[in-house]
Design an enzyme around this catalytic site. Structure first.
Site, PDB file in Angstrom:
ATOM      1  N   LYS A  88      16.789 106.132 -62.215  1.00 43.11           N
ATOM      2  CA  LYS A  88      17.842 106.865 -61.492  1.00 43.11           C
ATOM      3  C   LYS A  88      17.716 108.384 -61.646  1.00 43.11           C
ATOM      4  O   LYS A  88      17.011 108.880 -62.515  1.00 43.11           O
ATOM      5  CB  LYS A  88      19.216 106.352 -61.927  1.00 43.11           C
ATOM      6  CG  LYS A  88      19.475 104.984 -61.275  1.00 43.11           C
ATOM      7  CD  LYS A  88      20.888 104.491 -61.387  1.00 43.11           C
ATOM      8  CE  LYS A  88      21.007 103.175 -60.595  1.00 43.11           C
ATOM      9  NZ  LYS A  88      22.259 102.472 -60.842  1.00 43.11           N
TER      10      LYS A  88
ATOM     11  N   ARG B  81      19.112  95.898 -65.687  1.00 43.87           N
ATOM     12  CA  ARG B  81      18.548  95.852 -64.324  1.00 43.87           C
ATOM     13  C   ARG B  81      17.432  96.894 -64.244  1.00 43.87           C
ATOM     14  O   ARG B  81      17.690  98.087 -64.308  1.00 43.87           O
ATOM     15  CB  ARG B  81      19.661  96.155 -63.316  1.00 43.87           C
ATOM     16  CG  ARG B  81      19.230  96.121 -61.857  1.00 43.87           C
ATOM     17  CD  ARG B  81      20.394  96.468 -60.945  1.00 43.87           C
ATOM     18  NE  ARG B  81      20.040  96.356 -59.541  1.00 43.87           N
ATOM     19  CZ  ARG B  81      19.450  97.324 -58.842  1.00 43.87           C
ATOM     20  NH1 ARG B  81      19.152  98.487 -59.416  1.00 43.87           N
ATOM     21  NH2 ARG B  81      19.152  97.141 -57.577  1.00 43.87           N
TER      22      ARG B  81
HETATM   23  N1  HH2 Z   1      22.114 100.201 -58.854  1.00 44.98           N
HETATM   24  C1  HH2 Z   1      21.567 100.128 -57.629  1.00 44.98           C
HETATM   25  C2  HH2 Z   1      21.738  98.981 -56.863  1.00 44.98           C
HETATM   26  N2  HH2 Z   1      22.420  97.923 -57.326  1.00 44.98           N
HETATM   27  N3  HH2 Z   1      23.670  96.893 -59.036  1.00 44.98           N
HETATM   28  C3  HH2 Z   1      24.239  96.944 -60.248  1.00 44.98           C
HETATM   29  N4  HH2 Z   1      24.922  95.894 -60.724  1.00 44.98           N
HETATM   30  N5  HH2 Z   1      24.128  98.061 -61.037  1.00 44.98           N
HETATM   31  C4  HH2 Z   1      23.444  99.159 -60.629  1.00 44.98           C
HETATM   32  O1  HH2 Z   1      23.398 100.155 -61.387  1.00 44.98           O
HETATM   33  C5  HH2 Z   1      22.832  99.134 -59.343  1.00 44.98           C
HETATM   34  C6  HH2 Z   1      22.979  97.964 -58.558  1.00 44.98           C
HETATM   35  C7  HH2 Z   1      20.786 101.295 -57.076  1.00 44.98           C
HETATM   36  O2  HH2 Z   1      20.455 100.993 -55.808  1.00 44.98           O
HETATM   37  P1  HH2 Z   1      19.308 101.393 -54.815  1.00 44.98           P
HETATM   38  O3  HH2 Z   1      19.496 102.802 -54.422  1.00 44.98           O
HETATM   39  O4  HH2 Z   1      19.324 100.405 -53.722  1.00 44.98           O
HETATM   40  O5  HH2 Z   1      17.960 101.345 -55.568  1.00 44.98           O
HETATM   41  P2  HH2 Z   1      17.279 100.260 -56.476  1.00 44.98           P
HETATM   42  O6  HH2 Z   1      17.735  98.931 -55.970  1.00 44.98           O
HETATM   43  O7  HH2 Z   1      15.807 100.486 -56.302  1.00 44.98           O
HETATM   44  O8  HH2 Z   1      17.728 100.523 -57.879  1.00 44.98           O
END
Ligand code: HH2
Length: 270
Positions: A215, A250
């Site tokens: 992130k 995650r």
């Molecule tokens: N962060 C992302 C997506 N889903 N779900 C949970 N439970 N916690 C998180 O911190 C979280 C999440 C970030 O999303 P995105 O920008 O789609 O990127 P990536 O899926 O590659 O992390």
């Protein structure tokens, strides 16, 4: 803290062309191979999403979202991994449940879609689980000057209230996970404060999921602009999360995180 069990690893399998961190999809023909690889590397859970929630991302229509994730869910269902669907839409979660998903991972904590609570109940009834994540605002606007008086208290109280709403709807607490939502309407200082105080979420009485992999704050702290090159910083946060009692991490870099965790746990438990 030394006797905490090793957290489970949730590997991220993105089906989004615009995800912030890996910018793309695994080609359809290579999905089964990628799924098997991630499991072999140490993923206990595979999190499949078709709508990026990076800051500024546009929403995706439901049919398009399903079209993106269905092949990945098919490839992951029937393997040893628990299949998680990362969506804010009840209809997508419902279709994913039918296709074999058993974790409904909702970054809106079931607030985006009025039908989501009903679908969440179906997940619990099927022996599955629901992840309730804290976010301030929606992905489109969340990074515009987020403010809190006390970020740890406000995130904890919000998640406790969402847990109570789920229980009132008939979902047992044991089926619920809570997540502080690193990067979702938070400044660098908010993210760091939440990470330092992650253990405070244990008071809610649910398992904790932490998603910090690659992130933006890791880029800010390290100067690494390319998200795909943030594995070292991501692992530092994963080990910290494990020490604070996170139950599920995650992550994008499954193999590297699994190796670091194995060593960290051995060092801490003797
Ligand atoms: N962060 C992302 C997506 N889903 N779900 C949970 N439970 N916690 C998180 O911190 C979280 C999440 C970030 O999303 P995105 O920008 O789609 O990127 P990536 O899926 O590659 O992390």
């Amino acid at each position: 803290m030394a006797d905490l069990p090793a957290p489970r690893i949730m590997g991220i399998l993105n089906a989004t062309p615009d995800s912030f961190s890996d910018g793309g999809t695994v080609p359809k023909g290579a999905l089964a191979t990628r799924v098997a690889e991630m499991i072999a590397e140490g993923a206990d859970i595979l999190d499949i999403g078709g709508e990026s929630s990076r800051p500024g991302a546009d929403p995706v229509p439901a049919d398009e979202e399903w079209h993106r994730i269905a092949p990945a869910i098919e490839a992951a269902a029937g393997t040893t991994a628990l299949v998680s669907v990362d969506t804010r839409k009840a209809d997508i979660a419902r279709r994913a449940l039918k296709a074999g998903a058993r974790l409904f991972n909702d970054v809106s904590a079931l607030t985006y879609d009025p039908d989501s609570m009903t679908v969440a109940r179906d997940y619990a009834a099927a022996g599955g689980a629901i992840c309730l994540m804290h976010a301030l605002g929606d992905p489109k606007t969340m990074q515009r000057d987020p403010r809190y008086d006390d970020v740890v208290r406000e995130v904890r109280d919000y998640l406790a209230a969402r847990v109570a709403a789920c229980e009132a709807a008939g979902i047992p607490r044991t089926a619920l996970l809570v997540d502080p939502g690193i990067g979702f309407g938070k400044t660098l200082e908010h993210n760091l404060t939440l990470l330092r105080n992650l253990a405070a979420l244990r008071e809610i009485g649910c398992r904790i999921l932490l998603g910090a992999s690659r992130k933006g704050f890791i880029g800010t702290l390290s100067g690494e602009k390319d998200a795909a090159r943030r594995a070292p910083g991501s692992i530092a946060v994963a080990l910290h999360g494990a020490q604070q009692g996170a139950d599920i991490l995650r992550v994008h870099d499954v193999r590297e995180t699994a190796q670091a965790l194995a060593v960290d746990i051995a060092l801490r438990t003797g």
